[in-house]
Design a protein around this motif. Structure first.
Motif, PDB file in Angstrom:
ATOM      1  N   ALA A  24      32.351  22.511   2.047  1.00  0.00           N
ATOM      2  CA  ALA A  24      32.150  21.202   1.522  1.00  0.00           C
ATOM      3  C   ALA A  24      30.647  20.875   1.538  1.00  0.00           C
ATOM      4  O   ALA A  24      30.125  20.177   0.486  1.00  0.00           O
ATOM      5  CB  ALA A  24      32.696  19.905   2.418  1.00  0.00           C
ATOM      6  N   MET A  25      29.939  21.444   2.262  1.00  0.00           N
ATOM      7  CA  MET A  25      28.521  20.964   2.341  1.00  0.00           C
ATOM      8  C   MET A  25      27.585  22.227   1.396  1.00  0.00           C
ATOM      9  O   MET A  25      26.423  22.231   1.145  1.00  0.00           O
ATOM     10  CB  MET A  25      27.764  21.284   3.686  1.00  0.00           C
ATOM     11  N   GLY A  26      28.328  23.211   1.213  1.00  0.00           N
ATOM     12  CA  GLY A  26      27.799  24.410   0.233  1.00  0.00           C
ATOM     13  C   GLY A  26      27.059  25.424   1.051  1.00  0.00           C
ATOM     14  O   GLY A  26      26.686  26.414   0.416  1.00  0.00           O
ATOM     15  N   THR A  27      27.377  25.711   2.362  1.00  0.00           N
ATOM     16  CA  THR A  27      26.607  26.724   2.861  1.00  0.00           C
ATOM     17  C   THR A  27      27.542  27.939   3.086  1.00  0.00           C
ATOM     18  O   THR A  27      27.274  29.148   3.110  1.00  0.00           O
ATOM     19  CB  THR A  27      26.512  26.294   4.526  1.00  0.00           C
ATOM     20  N   PRO A  29      30.798  30.010   0.863  1.00  0.00           N
ATOM     21  CA  PRO A  29      31.596  30.119  -0.414  1.00  0.00           C
ATOM     22  C   PRO A  29      32.979  29.468  -0.217  1.00  0.00           C
ATOM     23  O   PRO A  29      33.466  29.777   0.737  1.00  0.00           O
ATOM     24  CB  PRO A  29      31.370  31.259  -0.789  1.00  0.00           C
ATOM     25  N   VAL A  30      33.162  28.711  -1.356  1.00  0.00           N
ATOM     26  CA  VAL A  30      34.833  28.124  -1.229  1.00  0.00           C
ATOM     27  C   VAL A  30      35.634  29.337  -0.878  1.00  0.00           C
ATOM     28  O   VAL A  30      36.813  28.992  -0.504  1.00  0.00           O
ATOM     29  CB  VAL A  30      34.951  27.403  -2.674  1.00  0.00           C
ATOM     30  N   ASP A  31      35.676  30.289  -1.662  1.00  0.00           N
ATOM     31  CA  ASP A  31      36.576  31.542  -1.916  1.00  0.00           C
ATOM     32  C   ASP A  31      36.678  32.014  -0.426  1.00  0.00           C
ATOM     33  O   ASP A  31      37.878  32.595  -0.005  1.00  0.00           O
ATOM     34  CB  ASP A  31      36.437  32.559  -3.131  1.00  0.00           C
ATOM     35  N   VAL A  32      35.907  32.168   0.327  1.00  0.00           N
ATOM     36  CA  VAL A  32      35.572  32.486   1.677  1.00  0.00           C
ATOM     37  C   VAL A  32      36.444  31.655   2.665  1.00  0.00           C
ATOM     38  O   VAL A  32      37.131  31.921   3.441  1.00  0.00           O
ATOM     39  CB  VAL A  32      34.139  32.806   2.287  1.00  0.00           C
ATOM     40  N   ALA A  33      36.127  30.183   2.323  1.00  0.00           N
ATOM     41  CA  ALA A  33      36.656  29.358   3.265  1.00  0.00           C
ATOM     42  C   ALA A  33      38.263  29.115   3.004  1.00  0.00           C
ATOM     43  O   ALA A  33      38.876  28.969   4.101  1.00  0.00           O
ATOM     44  CB  ALA A  33      36.034  28.014   2.868  1.00  0.00           C
ATOM     45  N   LEU A  34      38.735  29.439   1.569  1.00  0.00           N
ATOM     46  CA  LEU A  34      40.005  29.426   1.339  1.00  0.00           C
ATOM     47  C   LEU A  34      40.671  30.405   1.934  1.00  0.00           C
ATOM     48  O   LEU A  34      41.951  30.557   2.337  1.00  0.00           O
ATOM     49  CB  LEU A  34      40.304  29.458  -0.165  1.00  0.00           C
ATOM     50  N   ALA A  35      40.214  31.801   1.811  1.00  0.00           N
ATOM     51  CA  ALA A  35      40.565  32.933   2.488  1.00  0.00           C
ATOM     52  C   ALA A  35      40.993  32.879   3.749  1.00  0.00           C
ATOM     53  O   ALA A  35      41.993  33.198   4.448  1.00  0.00           O
ATOM     54  CB  ALA A  35      39.861  34.261   1.899  1.00  0.00           C
ATOM     55  N   ARG A  36      39.861  32.283   4.696  1.00  0.00           N
ATOM     56  CA  ARG A  36      39.985  32.022   5.844  1.00  0.00           C
ATOM     57  C   ARG A  36      41.138  31.183   6.367  1.00  0.00           C
ATOM     58  O   ARG A  36      42.037  31.275   7.248  1.00  0.00           O
ATOM     59  CB  ARG A  36      38.841  31.671   6.703  1.00  0.00           C
ATOM     60  N   TYR A  37      41.351  30.228   5.505  1.00  0.00           N
ATOM     61  CA  TYR A  37      42.415  29.138   5.631  1.00  0.00           C
ATOM     62  C   TYR A  37      43.590  29.964   5.562  1.00  0.00           C
ATOM     63  O   TYR A  37      44.600  29.379   6.519  1.00  0.00           O
ATOM     64  CB  TYR A  37      42.167  27.858   4.982  1.00  0.00           C
ATOM     65  N   LEU A  38      43.956  30.434   4.670  1.00  0.00           N
ATOM     66  CA  LEU A  38      44.914  31.248   4.351  1.00  0.00           C
ATOM     67  C   LEU A  38      45.566  32.081   5.212  1.00  0.00           C
ATOM     68  O   LEU A  38      46.868  32.175   5.801  1.00  0.00           O
ATOM     69  CB  LEU A  38      45.267  31.788   2.787  1.00  0.00           C
ATOM     70  N   VAL A  39      44.678  32.671   5.846  1.00  0.00           N
ATOM     71  CA  VAL A  39      44.843  33.782   7.045  1.00  0.00           C
ATOM     72  C   VAL A  39      45.285  33.160   8.068  1.00  0.00           C
ATOM     73  O   VAL A  39      46.203  33.451   8.741  1.00  0.00           O
ATOM     74  CB  VAL A  39      43.753  34.771   7.216  1.00  0.00           C
TER      75      VAL A  39
END
Length: 90
Positions: A24-27, A29-39
């Motif tokens: 959300a703050m931009g530090t 990448p969104v794809d990394v955050a989404l991948a971590r969330y899905l795992v």
């Protein structure tokens, strides 16, 4: 347990909240955050399903000691059949 439940989504969000905040703050990448969330969502689903199975299921009913189960015949029945005293249906 349903694959997508509120508890599973909340646990996954709580465990990945630093990554989601970084996205959300931009530090991060969104794809990394989404991948971590899905795992983490998949892992939390498995763990919550196991916990529900172990903690909230009824124990299997057991026969009272000294009583035979309905499926098992008694020793008297077996002896009668072996002696040939039982009548057989036509």
């Amino acid at each position: 347990m349903k694959p997508v439940s509120g508890a599973m989504l909340l646990v996954a969000a709580a465990l990945t909240s630093p990554t989601l905040a970084g996205a959300a703050m931009g530090t991060v990448p969104v794809d990394v955050a989404l991948a971590r969330y899905l795992v983490v969502a998949a892992i939390s689903w498995v763990l919550l399903a196991l916990a529900a199975e172990w903690l909230w299921t009824e124990p299997p009913s057991t026969a009272v000691a000294g009583q035979a189960s309905p499926a098992a015949g008694s020793a008297d029945d077996d002896a009668t059949l072996a002696a040939g005293d039982a009548t057989e249906p036509a």
